[in-house]
Design a protein around this motif. Structure first.
Motif, PDB file in Angstrom:
ATOM      1  N   HIS A   3      20.527   5.008  12.838  1.00 15.20           N
ATOM      2  CA  HIS A   3      19.587   4.715  13.709  1.00 15.20           C
ATOM      3  C   HIS A   3      20.174   3.392  14.569  1.00 15.20           C
ATOM      4  O   HIS A   3      20.875   2.863  13.855  1.00 15.20           O
ATOM      5  CB  HIS A   3      18.296   4.143  12.940  1.00 15.20           C
ATOM      6  N   LEU A   5      19.014   0.827  15.532  1.00 14.28           N
ATOM      7  CA  LEU A   5      18.505  -0.584  15.025  1.00 14.28           C
ATOM      8  C   LEU A   5      19.278  -0.853  13.688  1.00 14.28           C
ATOM      9  O   LEU A   5      19.868  -2.005  13.509  1.00 14.28           O
ATOM     10  CB  LEU A   5      17.031  -0.665  14.790  1.00 14.28           C
ATOM     11  N   LEU A   6      19.523   0.216  12.829  1.00 11.18           N
ATOM     12  CA  LEU A   6      20.564  -0.195  11.563  1.00 11.18           C
ATOM     13  C   LEU A   6      22.032  -0.441  12.295  1.00 11.18           C
ATOM     14  O   LEU A   6      22.473  -1.386  11.741  1.00 11.18           O
ATOM     15  CB  LEU A   6      20.663   1.207  10.878  1.00 11.18           C
ATOM     16  N   LEU A   9      22.806  -3.979  13.458  1.00 11.38           N
ATOM     17  CA  LEU A   9      23.200  -4.835  12.078  1.00 11.38           C
ATOM     18  C   LEU A   9      24.427  -4.725  11.431  1.00 11.38           C
ATOM     19  O   LEU A   9      25.016  -5.434  10.707  1.00 11.38           O
ATOM     20  CB  LEU A   9      21.989  -4.870  11.007  1.00 11.38           C
ATOM     21  N   ALA A  56      28.369  -1.573   5.651  1.00  9.13           N
ATOM     22  CA  ALA A  56      28.358  -2.835   5.505  1.00  9.13           C
ATOM     23  C   ALA A  56      28.888  -3.497   4.382  1.00  9.13           C
ATOM     24  O   ALA A  56      28.994  -4.709   4.354  1.00  9.13           O
ATOM     25  CB  ALA A  56      26.777  -3.171   5.878  1.00  9.13           C
ATOM     26  N   GLY A  57      28.609  -2.540   3.419  1.00  8.82           N
ATOM     27  CA  GLY A  57      29.175  -3.436   1.969  1.00  8.82           C
ATOM     28  C   GLY A  57      30.463  -2.824   1.660  1.00  8.82           C
ATOM     29  O   GLY A  57      30.962  -3.104   0.437  1.00  8.82           O
ATOM     30  N   HIS A  79      33.681  -7.742   4.988  1.00 11.69           N
ATOM     31  CA  HIS A  79      32.939  -8.295   6.104  1.00 11.69           C
ATOM     32  C   HIS A  79      32.369  -9.865   5.684  1.00 11.69           C
ATOM     33  O   HIS A  79      31.704 -10.317   6.490  1.00 11.69           O
ATOM     34  CB  HIS A  79      31.694  -7.424   6.490  1.00 11.69           C
ATOM     35  N   SER A  80      32.897 -10.192   4.602  1.00 16.17           N
ATOM     36  CA  SER A  80      32.530 -11.555   4.056  1.00 16.17           C
ATOM     37  C   SER A  80      33.006 -12.909   4.997  1.00 16.17           C
ATOM     38  O   SER A  80      34.225 -12.915   5.192  1.00 16.17           O
ATOM     39  CB  SER A  80      32.903 -11.736   2.665  1.00 16.17           C
ATOM     40  N   PRO A  81      32.085 -13.539   5.374  1.00 20.35           N
ATOM     41  CA  PRO A  81      32.585 -14.813   6.010  1.00 20.35           C
ATOM     42  C   PRO A  81      33.309 -15.583   5.194  1.00 20.35           C
ATOM     43  O   PRO A  81      33.930 -16.589   5.666  1.00 20.35           O
ATOM     44  CB  PRO A  81      31.153 -15.542   6.793  1.00 20.35           C
ATOM     45  N   ARG A  82      33.409 -15.426   3.865  1.00 20.17           N
ATOM     46  CA  ARG A  82      33.844 -16.315   2.885  1.00 20.17           C
ATOM     47  C   ARG A  82      35.501 -16.083   2.813  1.00 20.17           C
ATOM     48  O   ARG A  82      36.233 -16.875   2.279  1.00 20.17           O
ATOM     49  CB  ARG A  82      33.362 -16.052   1.674  1.00 20.17           C
TER      50      ARG A  82
ATOM     51  N   ILE B   9      13.057   2.060   8.961  1.00 19.52           N
ATOM     52  CA  ILE B   9      14.194   2.463   9.441  1.00 19.52           C
ATOM     53  C   ILE B   9      15.332   2.791   8.564  1.00 19.52           C
ATOM     54  O   ILE B   9      15.790   3.896   8.187  1.00 19.52           O
ATOM     55  CB  ILE B   9      14.839   1.735  10.631  1.00 19.52           C
ATOM     56  N   GLY B  10      15.448   1.823   7.516  1.00 15.50           N
ATOM     57  CA  GLY B  10      16.352   2.049   6.517  1.00 15.50           C
ATOM     58  C   GLY B  10      16.822   0.824   5.990  1.00 15.50           C
ATOM     59  O   GLY B  10      16.538  -0.395   6.398  1.00 15.50           O
ATOM     60  N   MET B  11      17.943   0.757   5.023  1.00 19.04           N
ATOM     61  CA  MET B  11      18.360  -0.319   4.324  1.00 19.04           C
ATOM     62  C   MET B  11      19.867  -0.650   4.744  1.00 19.04           C
ATOM     63  O   MET B  11      20.535   0.242   5.024  1.00 19.04           O
ATOM     64  CB  MET B  11      18.015  -0.378   2.711  1.00 19.04           C
ATOM     65  N   THR B  12      19.951  -1.765   4.514  1.00 21.33           N
ATOM     66  CA  THR B  12      21.580  -2.289   4.855  1.00 21.33           C
ATOM     67  C   THR B  12      21.848  -3.624   4.201  1.00 21.33           C
ATOM     68  O   THR B  12      20.870  -3.950   3.493  1.00 21.33           O
ATOM     69  CB  THR B  12      21.945  -2.136   6.340  1.00 21.33           C
ATOM     70  N   GLN B  13      22.754  -4.211   4.299  1.00 21.32           N
ATOM     71  CA  GLN B  13      22.916  -5.665   3.779  1.00 21.32           C
ATOM     72  C   GLN B  13      23.754  -6.579   4.923  1.00 21.32           C
ATOM     73  O   GLN B  13      24.434  -6.040   5.916  1.00 21.32           O
ATOM     74  CB  GLN B  13      23.628  -5.654   2.601  1.00 21.32           C
ATOM     75  N   ILE B  14      23.148  -7.868   5.039  1.00 22.98           N
ATOM     76  CA  ILE B  14      23.903  -8.639   5.835  1.00 22.98           C
ATOM     77  C   ILE B  14      24.267  -9.868   5.223  1.00 22.98           C
ATOM     78  O   ILE B  14      23.786 -10.003   3.918  1.00 22.98           O
ATOM     79  CB  ILE B  14      22.937  -9.167   7.008  1.00 22.98           C
ATOM     80  N   PHE B  15      25.159 -10.861   5.664  1.00 25.07           N
ATOM     81  CA  PHE B  15      25.698 -11.805   5.035  1.00 25.07           C
ATOM     82  C   PHE B  15      24.772 -13.360   5.559  1.00 25.07           C
ATOM     83  O   PHE B  15      24.408 -13.254   6.882  1.00 25.07           O
ATOM     84  CB  PHE B  15      27.032 -12.182   5.582  1.00 25.07           C
ATOM     85  N   GLU B  17      25.063 -17.030   4.939  1.00 20.42           N
ATOM     86  CA  GLU B  17      26.152 -17.994   4.580  1.00 20.42           C
ATOM     87  C   GLU B  17      27.018 -17.646   3.143  1.00 20.42           C
ATOM     88  O   GLU B  17      27.054 -18.421   2.505  1.00 20.42           O
ATOM     89  CB  GLU B  17      25.342 -19.202   3.962  1.00 20.42           C
ATOM     90  N   GLY B  18      27.507 -16.481   3.477  1.00 20.49           N
ATOM     91  CA  GLY B  18      28.629 -16.065   2.740  1.00 20.49           C
ATOM     92  C   GLY B  18      27.908 -15.306   1.615  1.00 20.49           C
ATOM     93  O   GLY B  18      28.695 -14.349   0.532  1.00 20.49           O
ATOM     94  N   VAL B  19      26.697 -15.160   1.288  1.00 17.22           N
ATOM     95  CA  VAL B  19      25.889 -14.431   0.230  1.00 17.22           C
ATOM     96  C   VAL B  19      25.237 -13.233   0.787  1.00 17.22           C
ATOM     97  O   VAL B  19      24.856 -13.075   2.092  1.00 17.22           O
ATOM     98  CB  VAL B  19      24.737 -15.362  -0.258  1.00 17.22           C
ATOM     99  N   VAL B  25      15.338  -2.675   7.319  1.00 18.10           N
ATOM    100  CA  VAL B  25      15.022  -2.736   8.737  1.00 18.10           C
ATOM    101  C   VAL B  25      13.575  -2.140   9.084  1.00 18.10           C
ATOM    102  O   VAL B  25      13.426  -0.850   8.720  1.00 18.10           O
ATOM    103  CB  VAL B  25      16.162  -2.302   9.923  1.00 18.10           C
ATOM    104  N   ARG B 180      14.883 -11.614   9.727  1.00 17.86           N
ATOM    105  CA  ARG B 180      15.301 -11.570  11.237  1.00 17.86           C
ATOM    106  C   ARG B 180      14.168 -11.185  12.037  1.00 17.86           C
ATOM    107  O   ARG B 180      13.423 -10.006  11.406  1.00 17.86           O
ATOM    108  CB  ARG B 180      16.444 -10.809  11.499  1.00 17.86           C
ATOM    109  N   ARG B 185      13.588  -5.647  20.658  1.00 23.21           N
ATOM    110  CA  ARG B 185      13.669  -4.313  20.282  1.00 23.21           C
ATOM    111  C   ARG B 185      12.825  -3.942  19.327  1.00 23.21           C
ATOM    112  O   ARG B 185      12.717  -2.876  18.568  1.00 23.21           O
ATOM    113  CB  ARG B 185      15.302  -4.076  19.706  1.00 23.21           C
ATOM    114  N   MET B 187      12.173  -5.255  16.432  1.00 22.11           N
ATOM    115  CA  MET B 187      12.722  -5.049  14.941  1.00 22.11           C
ATOM    116  C   MET B 187      12.239  -6.032  14.056  1.00 22.11           C
ATOM    117  O   MET B 187      12.305  -7.511  14.531  1.00 22.11           O
ATOM    118  CB  MET B 187      14.136  -5.080  15.264  1.00 22.11           C
ATOM    119  N   VAL B 189      13.310  -7.491  10.209  1.00 21.31           N
ATOM    120  CA  VAL B 189      14.311  -7.414   9.083  1.00 21.31           C
ATOM    121  C   VAL B 189      13.638  -8.075   7.778  1.00 21.31           C
ATOM    122  O   VAL B 189      13.535  -9.312   8.051  1.00 21.31           O
ATOM    123  CB  VAL B 189      15.572  -7.752   9.318  1.00 21.31           C
TER     124      VAL B 189
END
Lengths: 118, 211
Positions: A3, A5-6, A9, A56-57, A79-82, B9-15, B17-19, B25, B180, B185, B187, B189
């Motif tokens: 999608h 939108l996904l 991200l 993403a992981g 993709h880690s900012p660390r 819509i679905g799942m994902t992962q974001i960072f 601050e490093g975590v 979504v 978010r 759009r 959206m 999150v």
């Protein structure tokens, strides 16, 4: 198909990480956060696994031989900012996607031939 | 009470601050206020919110006229949100509600219809323990076991857990954090998981138990 939108991200390619391949010898500059202090730690070794390259992981695992011949493996999030940056020192010629057999090899036997001289 | 309708819509992962933060979504809105209910006319105060434009032929004449009366487009879903009487004036019939009624950091309750699992046994449905696979056991691995005592009381108590239909029911997850918001759009999150399949209808509400 994802999608839109996904898709939006999805992390952007990390500016400090070149394209990695299994068998590469790399130096990973990882940012370590201790309380409110921050420092850079370097981990050098062979990439033995790249997991979920397009997700993403996504992660990759680096194996190095520490002192006294102890093998140490560390997995980093792609993709880690660390991660400050990754340098590729050498590209080894390999015939598998996961180099688990490296765990059973040591010393001379664990060398990888360069991809260029193949 | 702020509320919105949307789709998962679905799942994902974001960072953050490093975590790594696991997120879902949601596509929310554009929603429209389709009706206002007040204590004077209806005995309680609420707003009716509509979501997702459809072809006019998909709705009944009654539904169509209900919307057309206020120059609203044909909308597939209509849901009510209870609103405090003093907040009712903030809403106008015909008003468009977009994702930015919520802001990052807000807590929300998310309601959806869980994935249907069909007829399931006690082990999956209620977390019953399995029985031994070995030591002479046969055909009893996932059996529910005893359903009560013996001659007294001589019956199984009402409401005893057992096999049956699982899922496909209304489920609310409380206190998810909005990570978010993108009104352009439509959206939102949120952190964590949300009931139902991708594409399922989702009701977002301001969290009931704040804090």
């Amino acid at each position: 198909m994802q999608h839109p939108l996904l898709e939006s991200l999805q992390p952007q390619p990390h500016p400090g990480i070149p394209e990695l391949h299994v068998g590469d010898t790399v130096r990973v500059h990882a940012r370590i956060v201790e309380g409110n202090r921050e420092r850079i730690q370097v981990f050098q070794g062979v990439v033995i696994r790249i997991n979920g390259k397009h997700s993403a992981g996504a992660s990759f695992t680096v194996r190095r031989i520490a002192s006294h011949g102890i093998g140490v493996e560390r997995t980093f999030l792609l993709h880690s900012p660390r991660i400050e940056k990754v340098e590729v020192l050498r590209s080894g010629k390999v015939r598998r996607a996961r180099l688990y057999y490296m765990r059973d090899l040591q010393g001379k036997a664990s060398r990888l031939r360069d991809r260029s001289e193949a | 009470m702020k509320g919105l309708l949307g789709r998962k819509i679905g799942m994902t992962q974001i960072f953050d601050e490093g975590v790594v933060v696991p997120v879902t979504v949601l596509q929310v809105g554009p929603c429209y206020v389709t009706q206002k209910k007040s204590a004077a006319t209806d005995g309680y105060s609420a707003i009716q919110v509509g979501f997702e434009e459809v072809k006019p032929k998909r709705l009944s004449k009654g539904e169509l006229q209900h919307l057309r009366r206020n120059q609203l487009p044909p909308l597939r879903h209509l849901r009510e949100f209870r609103v405090k009487p003093e907040e009712l004036d903030q809403y106008q019939v015909g008003q468009k509600l977009t994702a930015d009624v919520f802001a990052p950091g807000d807590r929300v309750d998310v309601t959806g219809t869980s994935k249907g699992r069909g007829f399931q046994g006690g082990v999956k449905r209620h977390g019953f323990n399995r029985q031994p696979k070995t030591h002479g056991a046969s055909d009893r691995e996932r059996a529910p076991g005893a359903a009560g005592s013996g001659t007294t009381p001589g019956r199984t108590y009402k409401g005893h857990r057992g096999p049956g239909h699982m899922g496909n029911e209304r489920v609310t997850v409380h206190n998810l954090t909005v990570v978010r918001v993108d009104a352009e759009r439509d959206m939102i999150v949120v952190r964590g998981a949300v009931p139902g399949p991708r594409g399922g209808l989702i009701i977002l509400r301001e969290a009931r138990k704040q804090g």
